[in-house]
Enzyme design. Sequence first.
Site, PDB file in Angstrom:
ATOM      1  N   ASP A 205       0.829  -1.200   0.000  1.00  0.00           N
ATOM      2  CA  ASP A 205       0.000   0.000   0.000  1.00  0.00           C
ATOM      3  C   ASP A 205       0.873   1.264   0.000  1.00  0.00           C
ATOM      4  O   ASP A 205       1.847   1.350   0.755  1.00  0.00           O
ATOM      5  CB  ASP A 205      -0.841  -0.037   1.291  1.00  0.00           C
ATOM      6  CG  ASP A 205      -1.955   0.974   1.299  1.00  0.00           C
ATOM      7  OD1 ASP A 205      -2.770   0.967   0.364  1.00  0.00           O
ATOM      8  OD2 ASP A 205      -2.021   1.774   2.257  1.00  0.00           O
ATOM      9  N   GLU A 250       1.795  -0.196  -5.026  1.00  0.00           N
ATOM     10  CA  GLU A 250       0.938   0.917  -5.434  1.00  0.00           C
ATOM     11  C   GLU A 250       1.805   2.176  -5.483  1.00  0.00           C
ATOM     12  O   GLU A 250       2.160   2.722  -4.435  1.00  0.00           O
ATOM     13  CB  GLU A 250      -0.202   1.102  -4.430  1.00  0.00           C
ATOM     14  CG  GLU A 250      -1.154   2.204  -4.846  1.00  0.00           C
ATOM     15  CD  GLU A 250      -2.028   2.735  -3.701  1.00  0.00           C
ATOM     16  OE1 GLU A 250      -3.089   3.295  -3.990  1.00  0.00           O
ATOM     17  OE2 GLU A 250      -1.634   2.612  -2.524  1.00  0.00           O
TER      18      GLU A 250
HETATM   19  C1  GLC Z   1      -4.205   3.000  -0.686  1.00  0.00           C
HETATM   20  C2  GLC Z   1      -5.466   2.178  -0.787  1.00  0.00           C
HETATM   21  C3  GLC Z   1      -6.627   2.989  -0.310  1.00  0.00           C
HETATM   22  C4  GLC Z   1      -6.379   3.424   1.118  1.00  0.00           C
HETATM   23  C5  GLC Z   1      -5.045   4.140   1.266  1.00  0.00           C
HETATM   24  C6  GLC Z   1      -4.635   4.288   2.702  1.00  0.00           C
HETATM   25  O1  GLC Z   1      -4.231   4.080  -1.554  1.00  0.00           O
HETATM   26  O2  GLC Z   1      -5.632   1.720  -2.113  1.00  0.00           O
HETATM   27  O3  GLC Z   1      -7.819   2.275  -0.397  1.00  0.00           O
HETATM   28  O4  GLC Z   1      -7.393   4.281   1.550  1.00  0.00           O
HETATM   29  O5  GLC Z   1      -4.007   3.439   0.626  1.00  0.00           O
HETATM   30  O6  GLC Z   1      -4.274   3.051   3.249  1.00  0.00           O
END
Ligand code: GLC
Length: 556
Positions: A205, A250
């Site tokens: 994440d 991500e």
């Molecule tokens: C990432 C996730 C999202 C979440 C954020 C904080 O962007 O995809 O859903 O709110 O991280 O953890």
Amino acid sequence: MSQVENSNLWWKNAVLYCLDVETFFDSDGDGIGDLPGLHEQIDYLAELGITCLWLMPFYPTPNRDDGYDITDHFGVDSRLGSIGDVVELIRAANNRGIRVIADLVVNHTSEQHPWFQAARSSKDSPFRDFYIWRSDPPPDTSAEVVFPDQEGSLWELDEQTGEWYFHRFYKQQPDLNIANPKVRDEILKVIGFWLQLGVSGFRVDAVPFLIETTGLTADAISGFGEPHDYLRSLRSFLNQRNGEAILLGEVNLAYQHQLKFFGSDGDELSMMFDFVGMQNLYLSLARADSEPVVNALKQRPSIPAQSQWATFVRNHDELTLDKLPPSQREEVFDAFGPEKRMQLYGRGLKRRLPPMLDGDPQRLRMVYSLLFSLPGTPVIFYGEEIGMGENLKAEGRSAVRTPMQWTSEKNGGFSTAPANRLHAAMATDGFGPAEVNVVAQRSDPGSMLAFVTRLIHRYRDCPELGWGQFEVIDQPHRAVLAHSCTWQGRAVIAVHNLGPDAVKVPLQVPDAAGQVLHDLFGGESCEVDASSATEIELEGYGYRWLRRYRKDDRRI
Ligand code: GLC
């Protein structure tokens, strides 16, 4: 790389399926999906043909951010099941050739995590330094918040100790201080724990935020060192524990910045989502012009052999268009989400693809055909395979997190609980369970489910797409994207018509002499005439996948 070496890099041509246990299948009738429920549906996923299941956070959580606010990284939320259930699920998935990866959310914890509770209890707490604090009033950071509808600052005053703590996301998600070696050890333990229980890696994440040093003191920053060395150390630890485990990151940044996160030798993230390609794909769809997505693909930097792009058209968050200039973003808004209630944070859409395309089945299939034929590893979000829609009445990103639709019955067969006790309301507006569900589509060979299943199986027997050399093939139609992925003497050539009008595409097949083209969906084959272009006819929103191979190649 030899065939033997290739087999180690399973993620190069995997098919990933992302789901949230909470919204998949409720086995005990409490309105919340659970691990035993998911376990019951594992054969559904096996039949679909996916090879890797990405589980969104299933850890104990107060659910301020749909589970991305964790109170215990070593546990399972009791509403969903137990650690034993996770192990059983991984075992069942592995038995069917499906690997499991889990969300690794270590940029922050929940404010209710015992570490933060201890940290905020006193400036002298041994856990104080697990988080990032400042004693002087923070500057205006309102322009940097991730959720501008809810937050106005990256710093929140903690009344108890009179200091501010740093949070990239909601104020209920204080950022961990990774300059603290104790925090780094805990993160390694989290990785080690779930690997030991059988996961094949993690979707990591918010990686740029995880390794950033914003908010830290100069001393802490110099003690911490180079952020990418830290990311490299996580990867190295991961692969010492399990050589085939991956980190799928991500990282929503421009390509040139994103590239760094693969590491110079492919020794940081194993895979990254292609956010730039995804956003340009929507612009291309909005314009019925392949140019934006072609440009994005051409700008994609080349990456180390063992690294991979993860391609996708939707995920669990808003459909972010933040990398498009404002005028282009507006074009996508106009085409796919013109009303304010469809938009989010000024940068994205809270919609799934089928309603955005007004349910046009041909156009929808063309988009998924394109997704699966792009160079990379496709990732789908649960429900995409049946064409599920959204619930625009649901708050924010919850619009696309509605329960899986298994049957046409009440609650879509997701749960036997009364509708008002469901964890989330069902999708609506022509895309609810009555219109879209697994059971009906399973027995219909012309259904979206049958189509996506075929697509997945085709992708799996086209290693060229995950491994090959990508090239755009010139042809005269703006609406058409023709490309090839070449690997080990063979190629998959894909031709997609992003526009509504039928076209005839003269295709100059690269390396055509002595080659045969075989239609991977239609089944026919033809010899290529190397001296002239091969004409491919496409209906509006039509698509073809053609394998080019030597006449004497006995593989099909
Ligand atoms: C990432 C996730 C999202 C979440 C954020 C904080 O962007 O995809 O859903 O709110 O991280 O953890």
